[in-house]
Design a protein around this motif. Structure first.
Motif, PDB file in Angstrom:
ATOM      1  N   SER A  41     -23.662 -34.171-162.581  1.00  0.00           N
ATOM      2  CA  SER A  41     -23.899 -34.100-164.016  1.00  0.00           C
ATOM      3  C   SER A  41     -24.576 -32.772-164.339  1.00  0.00           C
ATOM      4  O   SER A  41     -24.720 -31.911-163.466  1.00  0.00           O
ATOM      5  CB  SER A  41     -24.763 -35.279-164.480  1.00  0.00           C
ATOM      6  N   HIS A  42     -25.033 -32.613-165.580  1.00  0.00           N
ATOM      7  CA  HIS A  42     -25.622 -31.325-165.967  1.00  0.00           C
ATOM      8  C   HIS A  42     -26.494 -31.481-167.199  1.00  0.00           C
ATOM      9  O   HIS A  42     -26.456 -32.505-167.908  1.00  0.00           O
ATOM     10  CB  HIS A  42     -24.519 -30.296-166.262  1.00  0.00           C
ATOM     11  N   THR A  43     -27.276 -30.470-167.460  1.00  0.00           N
ATOM     12  CA  THR A  43     -28.157 -30.432-168.634  1.00  0.00           C
ATOM     13  C   THR A  43     -27.337 -30.521-169.920  1.00  0.00           C
ATOM     14  O   THR A  43     -26.305 -29.878-170.053  1.00  0.00           O
ATOM     15  CB  THR A  43     -28.970 -29.123-168.641  1.00  0.00           C
ATOM     16  N   GLY A  44     -27.832 -31.312-170.856  1.00  0.00           N
ATOM     17  CA  GLY A  44     -27.213 -31.377-172.175  1.00  0.00           C
ATOM     18  C   GLY A  44     -25.822 -31.961-172.205  1.00  0.00           C
ATOM     19  O   GLY A  44     -25.005 -31.557-173.050  1.00  0.00           O
ATOM     20  N   CYS A  45     -25.531 -32.908-171.339  1.00  0.00           N
ATOM     21  CA  CYS A  45     -24.196 -33.492-171.274  1.00  0.00           C
ATOM     22  C   CYS A  45     -23.861 -34.194-172.601  1.00  0.00           C
ATOM     23  O   CYS A  45     -24.587 -35.090-173.044  1.00  0.00           O
ATOM     24  CB  CYS A  45     -24.107 -34.476-170.117  1.00  0.00           C
ATOM     25  N   GLY A  46     -22.748 -33.811-173.225  1.00  0.00           N
ATOM     26  CA  GLY A  46     -22.349 -34.402-174.492  1.00  0.00           C
ATOM     27  C   GLY A  46     -21.988 -35.869-174.374  1.00  0.00           C
ATOM     28  O   GLY A  46     -22.263 -36.661-175.288  1.00  0.00           O
ATOM     29  N   ASN A  98     -32.072 -26.033-167.617  1.00  0.00           N
ATOM     30  CA  ASN A  98     -33.343 -25.870-168.328  1.00  0.00           C
ATOM     31  C   ASN A  98     -34.554 -26.006-167.415  1.00  0.00           C
ATOM     32  O   ASN A  98     -35.690 -25.983-167.891  1.00  0.00           O
ATOM     33  CB  ASN A  98     -33.457 -26.893-169.456  1.00  0.00           C
ATOM     34  N   ASN A  99     -34.332 -26.173-166.110  1.00  0.00           N
ATOM     35  CA  ASN A  99     -35.411 -26.351-165.140  1.00  0.00           C
ATOM     36  C   ASN A  99     -36.262 -27.574-165.466  1.00  0.00           C
ATOM     37  O   ASN A  99     -37.488 -27.568-165.290  1.00  0.00           O
ATOM     38  CB  ASN A  99     -36.288 -25.091-165.075  1.00  0.00           C
ATOM     39  N   ASP A 100     -35.617 -28.650-165.917  1.00  0.00           N
ATOM     40  CA  ASP A 100     -36.342 -29.876-166.232  1.00  0.00           C
ATOM     41  C   ASP A 100     -36.932 -30.532-164.982  1.00  0.00           C
ATOM     42  O   ASP A 100     -37.968 -31.185-165.055  1.00  0.00           O
ATOM     43  CB  ASP A 100     -35.399 -30.873-166.926  1.00  0.00           C
ATOM     44  N   LEU A 101     -36.283 -30.352-163.845  1.00  0.00           N
ATOM     45  CA  LEU A 101     -36.743 -30.987-162.605  1.00  0.00           C
ATOM     46  C   LEU A 101     -37.638 -30.067-161.787  1.00  0.00           C
ATOM     47  O   LEU A 101     -38.036 -30.423-160.677  1.00  0.00           O
ATOM     48  CB  LEU A 101     -35.533 -31.422-161.767  1.00  0.00           C
ATOM     49  N   THR A 149     -31.658 -35.793-170.322  1.00  0.00           N
ATOM     50  CA  THR A 149     -31.929 -35.575-168.897  1.00  0.00           C
ATOM     51  C   THR A 149     -32.083 -36.901-168.154  1.00  0.00           C
ATOM     52  O   THR A 149     -31.428 -37.138-167.125  1.00  0.00           O
ATOM     53  CB  THR A 149     -33.191 -34.715-168.709  1.00  0.00           C
ATOM     54  N   ASN A 150     -32.932 -37.775-168.667  1.00  0.00           N
ATOM     55  CA  ASN A 150     -33.119 -39.069-168.007  1.00  0.00           C
ATOM     56  C   ASN A 150     -31.841 -39.900-168.057  1.00  0.00           C
ATOM     57  O   ASN A 150     -31.518 -40.617-167.097  1.00  0.00           O
ATOM     58  CB  ASN A 150     -34.267 -39.834-168.665  1.00  0.00           C
ATOM     59  N   GLY A 151     -31.109 -39.785-169.165  1.00  0.00           N
ATOM     60  CA  GLY A 151     -29.838 -40.509-169.251  1.00  0.00           C
ATOM     61  C   GLY A 151     -28.853 -40.027-168.208  1.00  0.00           C
ATOM     62  O   GLY A 151     -28.133 -40.831-167.594  1.00  0.00           O
ATOM     63  N   ALA A 152     -28.807 -38.710-167.974  1.00  0.00           N
ATOM     64  CA  ALA A 152     -27.894 -38.167-166.969  1.00  0.00           C
ATOM     65  C   ALA A 152     -28.285 -38.626-165.566  1.00  0.00           C
ATOM     66  O   ALA A 152     -27.412 -38.955-164.741  1.00  0.00           O
ATOM     67  CB  ALA A 152     -27.889 -36.638-167.047  1.00  0.00           C
TER      68      ALA A 152
END
Length: 336
Positions: free
Chosen positions: A221-226, A295-298, A258-261
């Motif tokens: 998956s990836h950041t900001g997945c539509g 986005n370097n969320d992790l 992010t958490n959803g992905a």
């Protein structure tokens, strides 16, 4: 010509001397003055009363007075006129004598117009231009790839049917970039769909695992997945086929992307382990999950592909240890 005139004057004097009450006759002499011809005067009525005929003649002879014309109706404009772009009483700045050079301000104005035109060229292209540009880019990249490899290499590539991994990615460009380097694309059997799902591409995934015998199945998956954002919101107004695919993404409503992905990755890994339990128990298939963290969320580095699930293991510390040791066939639920 004087004889008739003298005779008339003599007769008039005789009438005055006799005291006769006969009506006076007015003799009008013809005038020879060069003046515009006047309108004929109304005839004078005879003394002793006016007859109906006299009244009629007088009425006909009386000048007819023209009725006053009504004032024009004032009409308010229905459309407001725009102000002219310049003072129209002055000559156009673009006009100059034939053969004369344009003034410096005109040249500067033309440069500004050219700059605006160049800037306008950077606006989004129409469909036809966009397709033309994309196809041109694809063909150019293919030409560069062909030029870099020999004919023998390309012949072997066409015959190769043994990829080393089946990879399910999101159809968005964010879910597919940065994984394949150089000729590594020949080692991957890549499947793309909305939300990197197993259910919507089950046949393709099964072909990779059981017919191409890839030892690795990976969901990325990836950041900001539509698709994740859509699945976490109300998508009841979308087309039925899209709703059907989003129904397979089982995440809480309102959850952040992010958490959803990450939850979706874990669900896909779990579903694949259950489907391919025979390959898993035989130690022939590793099922992993990854996340492109733009986005370097992790906190592992911007843009890095972070392994978030190894055969059901989701603890970050354990995943780092397994990754360092290369233990991708570790199954915690199996006691291994």
């Amino acid at each position: 010509m004087m004889a008739p005139l003298l005779l008339a004057m003599t007769t008039a004097r005789a009438a005055d001397a006799s005291g006769s009450h006969a009506a006076q006759q007015v003799i009008k002499l013809p005038l020879r003055i060069n003046k515009p011809e006047a309108a004929p005067a109304a005839p004078r009525p005879a003394e002793g009363g006016k007859t109906e005929a006299g009244k009629t003649e007088a009425a006909k002879a009386a000048p007819v007075q023209a009725k006053p014309m009504p004032a024009p109706e004032a009409m308010a404009p229905t459309v407001q006129m725009a102000k002219p772009p310049r003072d129209l009483s002055q000559p156009s700045p673009e006009v100059h004598a034939p053969g004369a050079a344009a003034r410096p301000e005109h040249r500067a104005r033309r440069k500004t117009a050219k700059a605006k035109a160049a800037h306008g060229a950077a606006k989004p292209m129409g469909e036809a231009s966009q397709v033309k540009a994309v196809v041109s880019g694809i063909l150019k990249a293919n030409g560069a790839y062909v030029a870099k490899h020999s004919a023998g290499y390309l012949a072997k590539l066409g015959e190769r049917a043994a990829p080393k991994a089946t990879v399910v990615t999101c159809s968005s460009p964010g879910g597919r970039v940065g994984m394949q380097d150089g000729d590594a694309d020949a080692d991957l059997f890549v499947i793309s769909n909305m939300g990197n799902q197993l259910a919507t591409s089950e046949g393709s995934v099964e072909y990779g695992v059981r017919h191409l015998h890839t030892p690795l199945l990976m969901f990325v998956s990836h950041t900001g997945c539509g698709a994740i954002k859509a699945a976490a919101s109300d998508y009841s107004n979308m087309e039925p086929s899209i709703q059907k695919e989003l129904d397979n993404i089982e995440i809480p409503k309102g959850i952040d992307a992010t958490n959803g992905a990450l939850i979706n990755i874990n669900n896909q890994v779990e579903g694949a382990i259950l489907k391919f339990s025979g390959e898993v128990e035989a130690g022939k298939l590793a099922v992993l999950g990854g996340y492109y963290d733009y986005n370097n969320d992790l906190k592992q580095g911007r843009g890095k592909l972070v392994i978030t699930n190894i055969n059901g293991e989701t603890d970050p510390g354990r995943i780092r240890a397994l990754t360092r040791g290369g233990k991708y066939f570790h199954y915690g639920f199996m006691g291994q």
